[in-house]
Design a protein around this motif. Structure first.
Motif, short mmCIF file in Angstrom:
data_model
loop_
_atom_site.label_atom_id
_atom_site.label_comp_id
_atom_site.label_asym_id
_atom_site.label_seq_id
_atom_site.Cartn_x
_atom_site.Cartn_y
_atom_site.Cartn_z
N MET A 52 0.85 -1.20 0.00
CA MET A 52 0.00 0.00 0.00
C MET A 52 0.89 1.25 0.00
N ALA A 99 0.28 3.98 -1.84
CA ALA A 99 -0.45 5.22 -2.13
C ALA A 99 -0.55 6.14 -0.92
N ALA A 122 -5.70 10.32 1.06
CA ALA A 122 -6.10 11.50 1.85
C ALA A 122 -6.86 11.03 3.09
N ASP A 123 -6.50 11.62 4.23
CA ASP A 123 -7.19 11.23 5.46
C ASP A 123 -8.57 11.88 5.55
N ASP A 141 -9.73 4.41 6.51
CA ASP A 141 -8.33 4.01 6.47
C ASP A 141 -8.30 2.60 5.89
N ILE A 142 -7.90 2.52 4.63
CA ILE A 142 -7.99 1.26 3.87
C ILE A 142 -7.16 0.17 4.54
N GLY A 167 2.83 -1.61 4.48
CA GLY A 167 2.33 -0.24 4.46
C GLY A 167 3.51 0.73 4.37
N GLU A 196 6.70 10.41 7.38
CA GLU A 196 6.58 11.14 8.65
C GLU A 196 7.48 12.38 8.64
N LYS A 242 -2.30 -1.04 12.60
CA LYS A 242 -2.95 -1.48 11.36
C LYS A 242 -2.69 -2.95 11.07
O1 C5P Z 1 -1.68 6.62 9.00
P1 C5P Z 1 -1.04 6.99 7.71
O2 C5P Z 1 -1.96 7.60 6.73
O3 C5P Z 1 0.22 7.79 7.83
O4 C5P Z 1 -0.55 5.54 7.14
C1 C5P Z 1 0.09 5.42 5.93
C2 C5P Z 1 -0.22 4.07 5.32
O5 C5P Z 1 -1.63 3.83 5.41
C3 C5P Z 1 0.12 4.02 3.85
O6 C5P Z 1 0.52 2.71 3.51
C4 C5P Z 1 -1.20 4.40 3.18
O7 C5P Z 1 -1.29 3.84 1.88
C5 C5P Z 1 -2.23 3.80 4.12
N1 C5P Z 1 -3.47 4.56 4.22
C6 C5P Z 1 -4.68 3.94 3.92
N2 C5P Z 1 -5.86 4.63 4.03
C7 C5P Z 1 -5.87 5.89 4.44
C8 C5P Z 1 -4.67 6.54 4.79
C9 C5P Z 1 -3.50 5.84 4.65
O8 C5P Z 1 -4.67 2.77 3.56
N3 C5P Z 1 -7.03 6.54 4.54
#
Ligand code: C5P
Length: 423
Positions: free
Chosen positions: A285, A287, A290-291, A319-320, A336, A340, A355
């Protein structure tokens, strides 16, 4: 915290060329004279070398020299009536472990980019499923010509040929610039590395995400991020080159020989990843998802108003990784990424645990010139058992190769029969 184990060298890692069949294509530039030394180095390293010369190459180097050095027949003619019903060169093209073209002229590169096979070498390359490596050598102006650059890009990006970049220096005609064929040592090292990584992920189903999601505000604007998708695309390319069945879910359009599902928003990406996840053995993962997204998307372009401020209300995206970490099977591996700007290791370790990931790749985005948009990055790979590996600044493709090694090791460990506990 445990340090990463160093890998035990095995016979293959000591000599990846041993007993490998290499088709050495030689085209007609002055650097063709180096093909004899190259053939000799390959043979002494244990490879079975079969040289194929274009008509122009024969102006620079004789088939007899290469035949004597390789101890194998040299192939030049496409229509040789040697009495066999099945041409020998088709057999050779099919059994080759690697095709190496050194030197590759602008003309040969152009013919390959177009799929033209008007001589024996181009025919054999098209008839082969082996990895093709190309060491260009030409005048600097010919190399920098947009036609050559375009053709090299087609070979590299569309057909996944590996280009061994030419060096800067004085070329045979006296001009100075990039165009000298890479040194024989560089070619040997690149060939060795390629053979080592050869098909270690054959048949593995690997799902990769790449790029940054775009969250629409109105029909014109969106909230995005700086992710270029280069890391994810490099990962998908590297896994594909090792024989994996790759699916790439990307926000960036790319033309690849494996399936690429184009998505835009975090919700699109979630839907695509969830559909594909069951069928994959590993999810990488990469990508930047966007949060948050705008709570409401305006149907029409938002107009300027008298007011100085525009308030956008945002809502959380799914959060996928978090969702998939909860449902992942024991035989699935999830990697993942954590970009940071502070407390790199603490934040990355926290994400790894929270996660339920197997591996997290952490990078410090405050380091200038690397990361977002760059071809390079420097990362720390953290494993769920607490071990970690520091990768100093290197091309994203090299980071991808490390991750492919790691996946290959983990797949092998998953398949190892568990030792029985004695009663
Ligand atoms: O918590 P954070 O966004 O920093 O974590 C980063 C990891 O989580 C990346 O591998 C990103 O692809 C994944 N991610 C996700 N879904 C989200 C945000 C981040 O899968 N909404």
């Amino acid at each position: 915290m445990k340090k990463a184990k160093s890998r035990e060298p095995n016979a293959e890692s000591l000599n990846p060329l041993k007993s490998k069949t290499i088709l050495l294509g030689v085209s007609g530039g002055i650097a063709a004279y180096k093909a004899c030394d190259l053939a000799s180095m390959l043979r002494r390293a244990g490879a079975e070398v079969h040289a194929v010369l274009t008509a122009n190459a024969r102006e620079f180097v004789t088939p007899l020299s290469l035949k004597t050095i390789t101890r194998n027949a040299v192939h030049c003619e496409q229509f040789s009536g040697d009495g066999e019903w099945r041409p020998e060169h088709i057999d050779l093209a099919q059994k080759a472990d690697l095709v190496l073209i050194a030197p590759a002229t602008a003309d040969l590169i152009a013919r390959l980019a177009c799929g033209i096979c008007d001589d024996l070498l181009t025919t054999m390359i098209l008839a082969s499923r082996a990895q093709v490596m190309v060491a260009p050598a030409m005048n600097p102006r010919m190399l920098e010509h947009p036609a050559t650059q375009h053709n090299l890009s087609v070979l590299q990006n569309r057909y996944r040929y590996e280009i061994i970049p030419p060096e800067v220096g004085e070329v045979a005609c006296g001009d100075f610039g990039a165009g000298k064929m890479a040194s024989l040592e560089t070619i040997m090292a690149t060939v060795g590395a390629r053979l080592l990584s050869h098909r270690t992920l054959a048949g593995r189903e690997i799902l990769v995400t790449a790029g940054g999601t775009r969250e629409p505000i109105d029909p014109v604007r969106f909230i995005g991020n700086r992710s270029s998708g280069k890391m994810g695309i490099a990962m998908a390319d590297a896994a594909y080159a090792r024989g994996a069945e790759v699916t790439l879910i990307s926000t960036v359009e790319v033309d690849r020989p494996y399936p690429v599902l184009l998505v835009e928003t975090a919700q699109d990406m979630q839907e695509a990843v969830e559909t594909e996840f069951d069928n994959c053995q590993a999810l990488v993962m990469t990508a930047a998802v966007a949060d948050f997204r705008p709570l409401a998307v305006s149907e029409h372009k938002i107009k300027k108003t008298e007011s100085e401020d525009l308030l956008l209300e945002l809502t959380k995206n799914p959060d996928i990784l978090d969702l998939l970490g909860r449902v992942k099977r024991k035989d699935q591996i999830i990697i993942g990424f954590a970009a940071e700007s502070e407390a790199l290791l603490t934040n990355a370790t926290d994400k790894l645990r929270r996660k339920n990931l197997d591996v997290i790749v952490a990078n410090d985005i405050t380091v200038p010139d690397i990361g977002f948009g760059s071809d390079d990055n420097a990362v720390i790979i953290l494993n769920e058992d607490g071990s970690r590996e520091n990768l100093p600044r290197m091309p994203k493709r090299a980071i991808a190769e490390h991750l492919c090694d790691l996946l290959a090791e983990r797949f092998a460990a998953l398949e190892k029969p568990k030792s029985k506990v004695p009663n």
